[in-house]
Design a protein around this motif. Structure first.
Motif, short mmCIF file in Angstrom:
data_model
loop_
_atom_site.label_atom_id
_atom_site.label_comp_id
_atom_site.label_asym_id
_atom_site.label_seq_id
_atom_site.Cartn_x
_atom_site.Cartn_y
_atom_site.Cartn_z
N TYR A 6 -124.00 0.51 64.01
CA TYR A 6 -123.10 -0.40 62.74
C TYR A 6 -122.97 -1.62 64.02
O TYR A 6 -122.31 -2.45 63.07
CB TYR A 6 -121.65 0.68 62.88
CG TYR A 6 -120.98 0.73 64.42
CD1 TYR A 6 -120.69 -0.35 64.57
CD2 TYR A 6 -121.30 1.41 64.62
CE1 TYR A 6 -119.86 0.09 66.33
CE2 TYR A 6 -120.55 1.94 66.28
CZ TYR A 6 -120.42 1.03 66.53
OH TYR A 6 -119.76 1.13 67.94
N GLN A 10 -128.99 -3.21 64.11
CA GLN A 10 -129.53 -3.22 62.53
C GLN A 10 -130.06 -4.43 62.36
O GLN A 10 -130.68 -4.55 61.21
CB GLN A 10 -128.40 -2.72 62.13
CG GLN A 10 -127.61 -1.81 61.54
CD GLN A 10 -126.58 -1.84 60.85
OE1 GLN A 10 -126.33 -1.21 59.42
NE2 GLN A 10 -124.73 -2.68 61.20
N GLN A 29 -122.16 5.64 55.92
CA GLN A 29 -120.23 5.43 56.38
C GLN A 29 -120.27 6.41 57.55
O GLN A 29 -120.39 7.75 57.73
CB GLN A 29 -120.27 5.96 55.57
CG GLN A 29 -119.62 4.85 54.48
CD GLN A 29 -119.22 4.22 53.35
OE1 GLN A 29 -118.01 5.31 53.39
NE2 GLN A 29 -118.79 3.34 52.03
N ALA A 56 -117.36 0.91 67.59
CA ALA A 56 -116.28 2.11 66.43
C ALA A 56 -115.14 2.62 67.46
O ALA A 56 -115.35 3.15 67.91
CB ALA A 56 -117.06 3.36 65.84
N VAL A 66 -116.85 3.40 58.78
CA VAL A 66 -117.19 2.10 59.46
C VAL A 66 -118.96 2.13 58.22
O VAL A 66 -119.19 2.90 58.47
CB VAL A 66 -117.46 2.27 61.16
CG1 VAL A 66 -118.51 1.45 61.05
CG2 VAL A 66 -116.33 2.16 61.91
N CYS A 67 -119.15 0.78 57.85
CA CYS A 67 -120.27 1.34 57.31
C CYS A 67 -121.51 1.01 58.35
O CYS A 67 -121.31 0.40 59.23
CB CYS A 67 -120.36 -0.11 55.97
SG CYS A 67 -119.43 0.35 54.70
N GLY A 68 -122.99 1.36 58.17
CA GLY A 68 -123.57 1.06 58.70
C GLY A 68 -125.31 2.03 58.77
O GLY A 68 -124.98 2.14 56.97
#
Length: 135
Positions: A6, A10, A29, A56, A66-68
């Motif tokens: 996250y 990335q 997520q 996180a 949490v988006c990732g």
């Protein structure tokens, strides 16, 4: 098992620097967690360009997530990431929204329930801390 990222991992330049290659992944997520900000040292700033990194942390509100990105990684990739990971984080396995289990670097204060597997080095540190607290 995959790796859920996250944060800086990335970014393709960070992947290239740490792993020597770029990764292919897909959006996912991490339910039950929220993003906070951790102040990391100079080495982290050299890798990502900033000393402030997302972390996180277990969330207290319904619907927290949490988006990732979920990546397929090799054991050697995890070793390379472990070597660069700040002491504020530890690697645990968690269930993602997609239903897949993945390694995730989270706030080191988080302790997974007994059914979730912590990275072996995390378990050893926790055991040492428990032992020291009883002395």
């Amino acid at each position: 098992m995959g790796l859920f990222s996250y944060g800086a991992l990335q970014e393709r330049p960070v992947q290239q620097l740490i792993l020597g290659r770029t990764l292919e992944g897909r959006a996912d997520q991490l339910p039950g967690f929220i993003l906070t900000v951790a102040e990391l040292g100079e080495e982290a700033a050299l890798v990502s360009g900033t000393s402030r990194h997302p972390m996180a942390t277990l969330g207290a509100t319904a619907g927290a997530h949490v988006c990732g990105t979920l990546y397929r990684v090799l054991p050697a990739d995890l070793s390379a990431i472990d070597a660069r990971c700040d002491i504020l984080f530890h690697r645990v396995t968690l269930l993602l929204r997609s239903g897949e289990q993945a390694w995730v670097y989270v706030d080191r204060r988080y302790r997974p329930p007994a059914r979730a597997a912590a990275h072996p080095s995390t378990a050893a540190v926790a055991a040492c801390a428990r032992q020291a607290s009883t002395v």
